[in-house]
Every structure is written in structure tokens, then in C-alpha cells.
Design an enzyme around this catalytic site. Structure first.
Site, short mmCIF file in Angstrom:
data_model
loop_
_atom_site.label_atom_id
_atom_site.label_comp_id
_atom_site.label_asym_id
_atom_site.label_seq_id
_atom_site.Cartn_x
_atom_site.Cartn_y
_atom_site.Cartn_z
N ASP A 134 37.60 41.22 53.85
CA ASP A 134 38.23 41.65 52.61
C ASP A 134 37.76 40.76 51.47
O ASP A 134 37.87 39.53 51.54
CB ASP A 134 39.76 41.57 52.75
N TYR A 161 37.47 40.06 47.05
CA TYR A 161 38.43 39.75 45.98
C TYR A 161 37.75 40.13 44.67
O TYR A 161 37.83 39.41 43.69
CB TYR A 161 38.71 38.25 46.06
N HIS A 191 42.67 42.02 38.75
CA HIS A 191 43.65 41.54 39.74
C HIS A 191 43.52 40.04 39.92
O HIS A 191 44.51 39.30 39.87
CB HIS A 191 43.46 42.26 41.08
N ARG A 244 48.49 29.77 37.79
CA ARG A 244 47.84 28.60 37.19
C ARG A 244 47.70 28.69 35.67
O ARG A 244 47.11 27.81 35.05
CB ARG A 244 46.43 28.41 37.79
N GLU A 281 48.25 46.60 48.58
CA GLU A 281 47.03 46.29 47.83
C GLU A 281 46.17 47.53 47.81
O GLU A 281 45.75 48.03 48.87
CB GLU A 281 46.29 45.10 48.46
N ASP A 285 45.85 47.31 51.89
CA ASP A 285 45.94 46.06 52.64
C ASP A 285 47.34 45.48 52.46
O ASP A 285 47.56 44.56 51.67
CB ASP A 285 44.86 45.10 52.12
N LYS A 332 48.79 39.00 56.13
CA LYS A 332 47.88 40.14 56.01
C LYS A 332 47.60 40.85 57.33
O LYS A 332 47.17 42.00 57.32
CB LYS A 332 46.51 39.66 55.49
N THR A 372 41.98 43.94 45.87
CA THR A 372 42.89 44.77 45.09
C THR A 372 42.25 45.15 43.76
O THR A 372 41.66 44.30 43.08
CB THR A 372 44.19 44.00 44.81
#
Lengths: 437, 437
Positions: free
Chosen positions: A137, A139, A144, A153, A216, A250, A270, A369
Site C-alpha cells: 500500500d 501513500y 490526503h 504536525r 480509506e 483499506d 490495517k 487514500t
């Protein structure tokens, strides 16, 4: 686009003649899972077709093993025949099903074979289309990653330093991939109910059903071909390794993930289940819908092995998330497009194999996502829509959610193209049931 | 312990009559991979044995399908027969090979069958013993986790807050598992040569062969049984799911890993190759060597699902790491024991399935790197031995290493028990070759 003689195809159907997605079905007459395609509200049983010798030789001149591939319980054998064969077979099936078919006697004007091979989708069952060796998976959904990073953050440090340089990804759990419609049990997990307080000696985790069960919205990519261990796949040859695409949900337990993920990444948050749509849309069917991915101002140029010859690396697929409550009220809670990726699947594949990691036919890559750049109604996860549970998503029926409740059904949809010639995925659906333990 | 009539068994052999580990071999007479056991310097070909009807019925009264299981190219079918069957077959093979065998005519006094079935290991080839559905790597080596954490965050914050509460782990790459002896090509990766400098706008990664190629000394655990999705495995029933154990070298590219791993964990730094020893030591063979794992003062009690009925959750297996240079000089650079784990495999399995993650026969769990509490010569990785490349490991032949050089061969060894009755793993070996790309 030509139309099909198959009866009653809704112009809004995902399965127009322009699509021809492949899947694995079982039928009342043949409970052993085998290959089919979707056309309108019907499935065309390819194993039955294979028993008609004239038809098969018309469909597949010089393709040894095709009948055998269509009898397998997964599409892996067919996928590994390679993209030129997929193209040839899809084209022959489009001819067979077209109003202007050059071979009307083979199927259209052959009522006995039509009755056996063309089955209402309501009468068949779909199965996981591929035997998945490994699932990875990524990113690559830029908005997202930015939104989630900003949440934890702040916007100045939303993206990690590596994010614009490499397609960040992690190894998922292949055994946990299920086909649309499979019940999803809320996972039990180890959870920290409160962040550790100042001065507290020890965190006090508890065991219990996840309180932050999320979705997701992702695009999944099935490979049809592997590479030799130690040899990477070049970014501009990567298309030849891709079999096709599905929608991927997901499912994620955010509270489990938050506590467990340092320092080695997501695990039990997950690996309890991920759902894929049953019909694999062939890579060729999506070619007309190419576009450029997310452009980020001032982005440093990527390293050579990630530099694509073609600018249009991603697809503009309209994506939707529906949430239906146990009471039956349905709300579309998110709408976006698969163009909101900053890395293409060829880039993901080139990066994944840079060190020589071996891929195999049937491997699944998830995009990560996908969210749009706009407001909460463009988001692919409840984490984003609710700012990690701080705000409600309002639903039809005077209801609201932060995360999923038992009894909720989530359905992903995705499609491109004009009415009458749509290329879509059908449903990727799962209903939440209470924890089993 | 009784001795065996098999010729020339070295008292220091890992494969005494007390062991009887299972593997997959091919032979000059039968190139199709099939099952065998190791005894002394021989392999006993179980497929050949299965062709002797008297012998098989003696070996396996009331075990349907055993001959078929021994003809398979992996041990998955045999593993899924369950621990009571493994126990029965191992015991029957020990009887068959014992000097006091109750059935001397079946094999010992049957020269034609002996000649066909008992093959010097030097004449056969070993293969990956299991078809691995999913591979999970844990982080249960306490002293390793502490040392690495202290290196990057200082001793006061060496362990992450979750470390004493749950077996931290991540999903690895099943396709990258290879059997001992398979060449290992140095991976190419995306690497940040220098950490970003103060005031620098952008990190400047490069592409190139890893400069920090490392080993990880681990114990691997193969499962023989799966669980239904959604249903966890209780910690005290987990033993029944375990087939056996191997040594595992989880080769790691530290420079790739450092740059890529935030926030989703290790990826290309790990997925280029992991090596396992070829002979699976059955869970029963290790039972006499149980001991308590690492005890940490002031450790909070673990949650109920991780609480074991038995205190002796781990094994005291002596572990060694040899490094041989291209010039042929060999140095044992590390010695430790598998008792240096803070989580047992049953605990890992109970945690892994807490949320319902489905396991399958053939799945591989890695312990994580195992290091002792002492000095650099008790460490299971060069990262620790060299403090991330700051200090040399001295080698025979006036040589030294921080990380691995092309041409180096690393061999892991592991064994327990007295001479003459050793239960060991044989070699887990890999030689480093230059990057292919």
C-alpha cells in the site's frame, strides 16, 4: 462508441461495451469459481464460452491455454498472458457483444448459448479475482498525506522530507484482502484511550473493539507479470506489468494504528481486512482517461529512475464514497478523483523494484487514500472529514458520524467516460459487524 | 538419547536423531522438489520412502495423504496435517533410524532402499521449504531494540512507549524470502548521503548501491495452521498453530531504510531479500530447550490476551554469525542466544490475530534481530557492532568491516543440546554480489 446488443444496458452502467472488465464468478450451474466479464447488468461466463469451439477459436486465434485460463479459480493465469493478449481478447469480446458484430451467429443469434453464458449479475456470485502473492500500500494521495500530516504536525511540517522524492509505501497483509460484499468485523485491538499525561510513568493501554474504525478510498492495481529478483522494472516499461485496476477500501482502525505504529509502521490497525471491487478493469480500458497527477509548486525534480516519458501518468476516475446506516439511509460523504495522486503506478512499481524486490503476477498495489484539495466532502477517509473525530459528518436520516458504527455499510464507486460508454468499477462494498472477540 | 545406525554422524552434527528436521530437496534421480529429512550428513528422501508400501504403513498408520504430502514441492500440506501428526511421523522416523529400531528390515537392513533413499547432502539441492503466503517480521529482540533505540534517541528514550506492551512488528515481503545459498545482490536504493544541513532548503537524495548493507540474525517460525478471519488465536492455544523453526537473515540496507521509513516503516531497505535455513526444525524438537525470555525490572504486566500460562515461552538456542571474506578468511563476529527475546512466538501470534487478521499454513514470522545484553560480539547486526559504521569489526586476515562488502559470505548457525544429541538448524548462508543495476 458502438452499443451492445445485450439487453437493457442502462446508459449509466459502469459496464458498457467500452469497458469489458474481468472477474471470477460462480453460478447456480457451476459452483467452481471461474472467469467472466461484466456487460451491463449481466455477466458473460467465459468458461461456458470456452466450451463453444468455434467461438473460442474466433476469440483467441493463436492463444494457447486460453480456455484453461478461463476455467481457473483466479485470473492469475489470464493476467500473466500479457497485455497484448488482454488487448486482443477484450477487442474480440467487444466485437462479439457489439450491435455490429461481424460474427452474429456465434453468440447474439445463438439463443441456447446466450441462455447458458449471459447471466444476470443478480444470479451469480463474485469472488476475489486474483490470488494475491503480496500486497503493498502506497501513500501517493497528495492531499490526503498533506491533510493528515498537517493534522498531527501542523501545515509547515505536513509532509515528511522524503515525501516528494519517493513513493512512500509499506507492505500490507495479502491474506486480509476480501472481495466486495464480505462482512467486516470491527477489530479488537490494543488501544491507548488517553495520550500519556505529563508526569505519568507508564502509558496504560487497554484491549477492546476499535473506537475509530475508518475507511480509506483507494485505487488498487493488479500486476500481470513479475520481474527477476535483483532486476528492477524501468518506469517506462512498467505499464507492461500492469493487468488492471480495482477500487480498494483499506479499512483502518485509527486508535490501534496510533498506538502501535512507532517505529515500524501500520500493523493490526490495517491487517484485519481490505475490500476490493470484484471486476478488474483492464489497463487498456482506462487509457482514454489519462491525465497529469498533482503538480506541486517548487517540487524538486525526481531522480532519474522515477522520471516518466509521458506526462499523463494517472487517470481521471470520478470516485465516490457512500455511507448507508443500519436504518437504510444513504449519504454520499465524499467525492473526488484518482487524478489526486502525486505518483503514478509506474513510478510506484519502478521504486518498489529499485533494489530488486521480486514482483509476481497477482500482486496488488494500493494507491494510498485519495482525497481532493477541497473541503471535507472531497476526502477519502473519516479521519480527514472529521479532523480525527472532532467534527461530525452529517448523514441523511438526521444521523451523524465521526467514525463507523456497527451496521454501517460503506460503498465505494468509481467511473469515467460519458453515459452509454462508461468505464467503471461497480461497487466496492462492506458492512460493519460487531467485534467477534 | 539413542544413536542412529546412519553412518558417520559427527557428534557435533546439528542433525542428530534427536532432531529430524524437514526440508524440500531435489536429487539427481528426481529433479522435482519433494520432502526429506536431515540426519547427520545425509538427507532421507521421504518421497522415495513413500514408494515402499510396508514402510509407509509402518510410518503412518491412519494418516491419509502422507505419501502425497511428501511428493509436494513444499511442506505446506504436511505442515497443515497438524502437530499430533508431525509428532507421530517424527517419532516413527526416529524409530526407523535408531540403532534399536523395532523394524530393522524396513530400511536399515534393506540395502537397495537405503541406496535410493539415504543420500549424502552434498549430492542433493535444498529448496525453500514452504510456500509463504505472508511474512511478518517482529522486533522482539529486547537488547537489539534497546541498543538501536539508544543509538538514535539516547538510552533514556531507547524504547518507544508501546514496546513493553505489545510485540511490535511489520508486514514483510513474502516474495523476497530465499533459501540458504541463494546469491544476494547488493540493492540499489534512494539514499540521503548527508543528513540535511541547517538552513538547507531541500534534502538531496541520490540513487546508488547501498553503502550500509547489513545482516539481521533472527529466528523464523513457520505456521502449520490458519485461523478464520475475525477470530483471534489465544496465546495458550498458539503452539498448536506452529509447524517449526528456521534461522532467518533479514538482510537490511540501512541507508535506504533511514531515508524511506518515515512514517510507514521499512520498505525497500528490507524487501530485496531475506534468507532462511533449508531444514525446518519441528516445534516438538525444541521443546526440551525452553526457557524464560528477557525479564525487565519494573515492566508493567502485559494485557490479558498476552499473558501466557507457561513462563518458559522462548528457547535457549545458541546462535552464531560467521563472516567469510572473498579471500576465504572466516570470523565469528557474533554469538548470542534466542532466549534474548522479550516476546514469545505464541505472544506474537496472539497479538497478530487480535483484530482478526487471518493466518495461513506456510506463513512466516520473524523474531526480529536477536542480540545479547553484552558487548559488540553478542550483537545480531553490524549496525550495533559498529555503532552505525563508526567503529570497525575486526576480521581474520587483517581485514575489517563496518558494513558488508561485495564478496562477503555471511553464515548464521544455531543449535541446542549436548554433542551427539544436538538439535540444530544447519547453515543459513548468503554471499553478497555487486548490484545488478
Amino acid at each position: 462508441m458502438e452499443s451492445s446488443w445485450v439487453p437493457d444496458i442502462d446508459p449509466a452502467s459502469d459496464f458498457s461495451l467500452a469497458n469489458i472488465p474481468f472477474g471470477i464468478i460462480s453460478t447456480p450451474d457451476d459452483p467452481a469459481p471461474h472467469a467472466a466479464i461484466a456487460i451491463g447488468s449481466y455477466a458473460l461466463d467465459l468458461k461456458v464460452l470456452s466450451t463453444a469451439p468455434d467461438l473460442l477459436s474466433q476469440l483467441s486465434p493463436n492463444i494457447p491455454g486460453l480456455a484453461s485460463a478461463f476455467s481457473q479459480p483466479t485470473l492469475n493465469t489470464f493476467a500473466s498472458l500479457g497485455r497484448p493478449i488482454h488487448r486482443q481478447v477484450r477487442s474480440a469480446l467487444q466485437n462479439l457483444l457489439s450491435t455490429t458484430t461481424t460474427h452474429p451467429s456465434l453468440l447474439r443469434d445463438n439463443p441456447p448459448l446466450r441462455a447458458r453464458a449471459l447471466l444476470p449479475q443478480s444470479t451469480i456470485r463474485t469472488h476475489l479475482p486474483m490470488a494475491i502473492g503480496d500486497y503493498t500500500d502506497f501513500y501517493a494521495g497528495y492531499h490526503h498525506a498533506f491533510a493528515v500530516g498537517a493534522m498531527f504536525r501542523g501545515p509547515a511540517h505536513a509532509l515528511q522530507p522524503n515525501y516528494l522524492h519517493l513513493p512512500v509505501g509499506y507492505h500490507g497483509r495479502a491474506s486480509s484482502i476480501v472481495v466486495s460484499g464480505t462482512p467486516i468485523h470491527r477489530p479488537t485491538g490494543q488501544i491507548l484511550l488517553q495520550p500519556p499525561q505529563a508526569g505519568e510513568q507508564q502509558p496504560q493501554p487497554v484491549t477492546g473493539p476499535s473506537r475509530k474504525l475508518d475507511i480509506e478510498l483507494e485505487l488498487g492495481c493488479f500486476l500481470g507479470r513479475g520481474n527477476e529478483m535483483g532486476r528492477g522494472i524501468g518506469v517506462d516499461e512498467a505499464e507492461e506489468y500492469i493487468f488492471g485496476y480495482v477500487l480498494l477500501n483499506d479499512w483502518s482502525a485509527r486508535d490501534v494504528q496510533t498506538w502501535e505504529y512507532v517505529p515500524l509502521g501500520p500493523f493490526n490497525g490495517k491487517n484485519f481486512a481490505s475490500t476490493v471491487s470484484p471486476w478488474v478493469v483492464l489497463a487498456d480500458a482506462l487509457e482514454p482517461f489519462r491525465t497529469r497527477g498533482v503538480q506541486v509548486e517548487g517540487r524538486p525534480e525526481v531522480l532519474g529512475y522515477l522520471r516518466e516519458g509521458r506526462a499523463e501518468g494517472v487517470f481521471d476516475i470520478a470516485l465516490e464514497v457512500d455511507l448507508m446506516t443500519a436504518e437504510g439511509d444513504t449519504t454520499t460523504i465524499g467525492r473526488t478523483s484518482s487524478k489526486n495522486l502525486i505518483w503514478s503506478f509506474p513510478q510506484m512499481l519502478a521504486h518498489h523494484t529499485l533494489g530488486g524486490c521480486p514482483m509476481r503476477a497477482g500482486d496488488l498495489l494500493g494507491s494510498g487514500t485519495i482525497s481532493g484539495p477541497g473541503g471535507v466532502n472531497e476526502r477519502g477517509s473519516l479521519l480527514e472529514m472529521t479532523e480525527n473525530g472532532k467534527k461530525d459528518v452529517l448523514l441523511a436520516g438526521m444521523d451523524a458520524r465521526t467514525f463507523l458504527k456497527d451496521g454501517d455499510t460503506v460503498t465505494l464507486r468509481g467511473f469515467c467516460g460519458e453515459e452509454g460508454a462508461r468505464v467503471g468499477f461497480g461497487e466496492c462494498r462492506g458492512r460493519i459487524y460487531s467485534a467477534l472477540q
